[in-house]
Motif scaffolding. Structure first.
Motif, mmCIF file in Angstrom:
data_model
loop_
_atom_site.group_PDB
_atom_site.id
_atom_site.type_symbol
_atom_site.label_atom_id
_atom_site.label_comp_id
_atom_site.label_asym_id
_atom_site.label_seq_id
_atom_site.Cartn_x
_atom_site.Cartn_y
_atom_site.Cartn_z
ATOM 1 N N LYS A 40 0.761 -1.347 -0.269
ATOM 2 C CA LYS A 40 -0.153 -0.088 -0.053
ATOM 3 C C LYS A 40 0.928 1.119 -0.294
ATOM 4 O O LYS A 40 0.017 2.250 -0.467
ATOM 5 N N THR A 41 2.067 0.986 1.202
ATOM 6 C CA THR A 41 2.789 2.343 1.102
ATOM 7 C C THR A 41 3.204 2.676 -0.327
ATOM 8 O O THR A 41 3.970 3.919 -0.799
ATOM 9 N N SER A 60 5.591 14.678 1.510
ATOM 10 C CA SER A 60 4.859 13.988 2.606
ATOM 11 C C SER A 60 5.069 14.162 4.376
ATOM 12 O O SER A 60 5.725 15.189 4.727
ATOM 13 N N GLY A 61 3.247 13.956 4.477
ATOM 14 C CA GLY A 61 3.456 14.126 6.055
ATOM 15 C C GLY A 61 4.066 13.428 6.880
ATOM 16 O O GLY A 61 4.523 13.659 7.786
ATOM 17 N N TYR A 62 3.579 12.021 6.950
ATOM 18 C CA TYR A 62 4.176 11.016 7.322
ATOM 19 C C TYR A 62 4.059 9.656 6.820
ATOM 20 O O TYR A 62 2.830 9.464 6.211
ATOM 21 N N VAL A 63 5.760 9.227 6.230
ATOM 22 C CA VAL A 63 5.010 7.720 5.640
ATOM 23 C C VAL A 63 6.256 6.819 6.415
ATOM 24 O O VAL A 63 7.117 7.295 6.963
ATOM 25 N N GLU A 64 5.478 5.788 6.103
ATOM 26 C CA GLU A 64 6.066 4.671 7.051
ATOM 27 C C GLU A 64 6.666 3.358 5.816
ATOM 28 O O GLU A 64 5.717 2.615 5.745
ATOM 29 N N THR A 65 8.658 3.382 6.050
ATOM 30 C CA THR A 65 8.497 2.379 5.379
ATOM 31 C C THR A 65 9.040 1.517 5.821
ATOM 32 O O THR A 65 8.671 0.233 4.810
ATOM 33 N N HIS A 66 8.627 1.269 7.042
ATOM 34 C CA HIS A 66 9.247 0.036 7.808
ATOM 35 C C HIS A 66 10.794 -0.456 7.246
ATOM 36 O O HIS A 66 11.054 -1.792 7.832
ATOM 37 N N GLY A 67 11.582 0.268 7.084
ATOM 38 C CA GLY A 67 12.327 -0.607 6.371
ATOM 39 C C GLY A 67 12.789 -0.863 4.630
ATOM 40 O O GLY A 67 14.232 -1.126 4.677
ATOM 41 N N ARG A 68 11.902 -1.212 4.461
ATOM 42 C CA ARG A 68 11.877 -1.765 3.023
ATOM 43 C C ARG A 68 12.156 -1.220 1.770
ATOM 44 O O ARG A 68 12.481 0.439 1.637
ATOM 45 N N LYS A 69 13.740 -1.281 0.904
ATOM 46 C CA LYS A 69 14.746 -0.819 0.448
ATOM 47 C C LYS A 69 13.704 -0.013 -0.642
ATOM 48 O O LYS A 69 13.920 1.034 -0.503
ATOM 49 N N ARG A 190 2.608 -14.487 1.137
ATOM 50 C CA ARG A 190 3.170 -14.950 2.599
ATOM 51 C C ARG A 190 4.529 -15.304 2.106
ATOM 52 O O ARG A 190 5.516 -14.999 3.022
ATOM 53 N N ALA A 191 5.204 -15.304 0.451
ATOM 54 C CA ALA A 191 6.395 -16.092 0.261
ATOM 55 C C ALA A 191 7.396 -14.255 0.450
ATOM 56 O O ALA A 191 8.397 -14.291 1.475
ATOM 57 N N ARG A 192 6.849 -12.609 0.691
ATOM 58 C CA ARG A 192 7.338 -11.984 1.049
ATOM 59 C C ARG A 192 7.761 -11.448 2.693
ATOM 60 O O ARG A 192 8.829 -11.141 3.192
ATOM 61 N N LEU A 193 6.024 -12.023 3.029
ATOM 62 C CA LEU A 193 6.819 -12.314 4.369
ATOM 63 C C LEU A 193 8.597 -13.230 4.875
ATOM 64 O O LEU A 193 9.256 -13.217 5.825
ATOM 65 N N ALA A 194 8.005 -14.608 4.080
ATOM 66 C CA ALA A 194 9.134 -15.555 4.215
ATOM 67 C C ALA A 194 9.906 -14.865 4.078
ATOM 68 O O ALA A 194 11.135 -15.143 5.010
ATOM 69 N N ALA A 195 10.633 -13.623 3.421
ATOM 70 C CA ALA A 195 11.524 -13.159 3.165
ATOM 71 C C ALA A 195 12.257 -12.225 3.571
ATOM 72 O O ALA A 195 13.294 -11.401 3.445
ATOM 73 N N GLY A 196 11.326 -11.399 5.033
ATOM 74 C CA GLY A 196 11.560 -10.392 5.947
ATOM 75 C C GLY A 196 11.121 -9.341 5.413
ATOM 76 O O GLY A 196 11.960 -8.276 5.760
ATOM 77 N N LYS A 197 10.046 -9.802 4.247
ATOM 78 C CA LYS A 197 9.807 -8.138 3.208
ATOM 79 C C LYS A 197 8.720 -7.535 3.842
ATOM 80 O O LYS A 197 7.805 -6.498 3.527
ATOM 81 N N VAL A 198 8.384 -7.928 5.183
ATOM 82 C CA VAL A 198 6.608 -7.671 5.914
ATOM 83 C C VAL A 198 7.487 -7.203 7.511
ATOM 84 O O VAL A 198 7.811 -5.821 8.315
ATOM 85 N N TYR A 199 8.144 -8.157 8.130
ATOM 86 C CA TYR A 199 8.632 -8.048 9.339
ATOM 87 C C TYR A 199 9.366 -8.660 9.502
ATOM 88 O O TYR A 199 10.218 -9.565 8.630
ATOM 89 N N VAL A 200 9.871 -8.778 10.841
ATOM 90 C CA VAL A 200 11.730 -8.868 10.930
ATOM 91 C C VAL A 200 11.355 -10.319 11.051
ATOM 92 O O VAL A 200 10.508 -11.638 11.686
ATOM 93 N N PRO A 201 12.295 -11.728 11.401
ATOM 94 C CA PRO A 201 12.369 -12.645 10.350
ATOM 95 C C PRO A 201 11.299 -13.769 12.156
ATOM 96 O O PRO A 201 10.601 -14.146 12.006
ATOM 97 N N GLU A 202 11.647 -13.093 13.408
ATOM 98 C CA GLU A 202 10.456 -13.617 14.295
ATOM 99 C C GLU A 202 9.179 -13.418 14.422
ATOM 100 O O GLU A 202 8.526 -14.732 14.472
ATOM 101 N N SER A 203 9.128 -12.188 14.368
ATOM 102 C CA SER A 203 7.710 -11.850 14.423
ATOM 103 C C SER A 203 7.110 -12.993 12.662
ATOM 104 O O SER A 203 5.841 -13.284 12.834
#
Length: 224
Positions: A40-41, A60-69, A190-203
């Motif tokens: 979405k972002t 940009s008033g506030y944008v959260e990229t969550h560190g995604r390159k 789910r593939a994006r999640l597994a690749a660490g593109k959504v959350y850090v590995p533990e989460s």
């Protein structure tokens, strides 16, 4: 013969003022998805760059990229209002600087995560209330939202996923908004999640076993 009833001048004036306010009000566009991580972002930033290239004043008033390159790269170089650091219980919490954004008065403001709860001490408890103030000032807003955060859909999402949704946006905030569905097949998410593109590995591992189960995602996708 009875004279026709004359219109009430006060009612006429109120109706004209309401119509004028509606015309001056900013437009809201919501980049909408079934779950975190669908892009979405990223889609919002791509659209914002097209608006900027077309000559609109975009900030940009506030944008959260969550560190995604990839998302960081899209956000880089966009005119931005620095975050406001709100002090709370010894922590410094970044929040959108609403007053600075209103003073800057861009044609279009980017405000990520519409359902966000602001830090205590902010002018409004919820970011969606900040957005309403921007719209009332005649500023267009691009924002992002997941289906589970829509107030009248939160209970359905709880029944599907077993997760209680704490942050919701009243449906009235979305009245008249334009929606752009940002869609992704469940297996790709789910593939994006597994690749660490959504959350850090533990989460990510916990999320795959709970909220992001294939059946849940299929149902959420249908709901969105």
């Amino acid at each position: 013969m009875m004279e026709p009833e004359r219109p009430n001048p006060d009612a006429l004036l109120a109706a004209l003022q309401k119509d004028e306010a509606r015309k001056k009000r900013g437009k809201l566009k919501v980049f909408f998805g079934m779950a975190p991580g669908v892009g979405k972002t990223y889609a919002m930033l791509e659209a914002a760059r097209r608006e900027l290239a077309a000559g609109r004043d975009v900030v940009s008033g506030y944008v959260e990229t969550h560190g995604r390159k990839e998302t960081d790269a899209l956000a880089e170089g966009l005119p931005a209002i620095p975050s406001l650091q709100v002090q709370y219980r010894g922590l410094s919490l970044p929040e959108m600087d609403l007053d600075a954004l209103l003073a800057r008065r861009p044609q279009l403001a980017l405000v990520d995560e519409l359902a966000h709860t602001n830090a205590p001490g902010s002018r409004h408890p919820k970011r969606c209330q900040d957005v309403l103030e921007l719209l009332a000032a005649g500023i267009d807003v691009f924002t992002t939202l997941n289906v589970q955060h829509v107030e009248t859909r939160a209970e359905a999402v709880r029944q599907i996923t077993g997760v209680a949704i704490r942050e919701t946006v009243p449906d009235s905030v979305l009245d008249g908004a334009e929606f752009e569905l940002v869609d992704l097949p469940p297996e790709e998410l789910r593939a994006r999640l597994a690749a660490g593109k959504v959350y850090v590995p533990e989460s990510a591992r916990a999320a795959q076993e709970n909220f992001f189960r294939p059946g849940n995602l299929s149902a959420l996708r249908e709901l969105a």
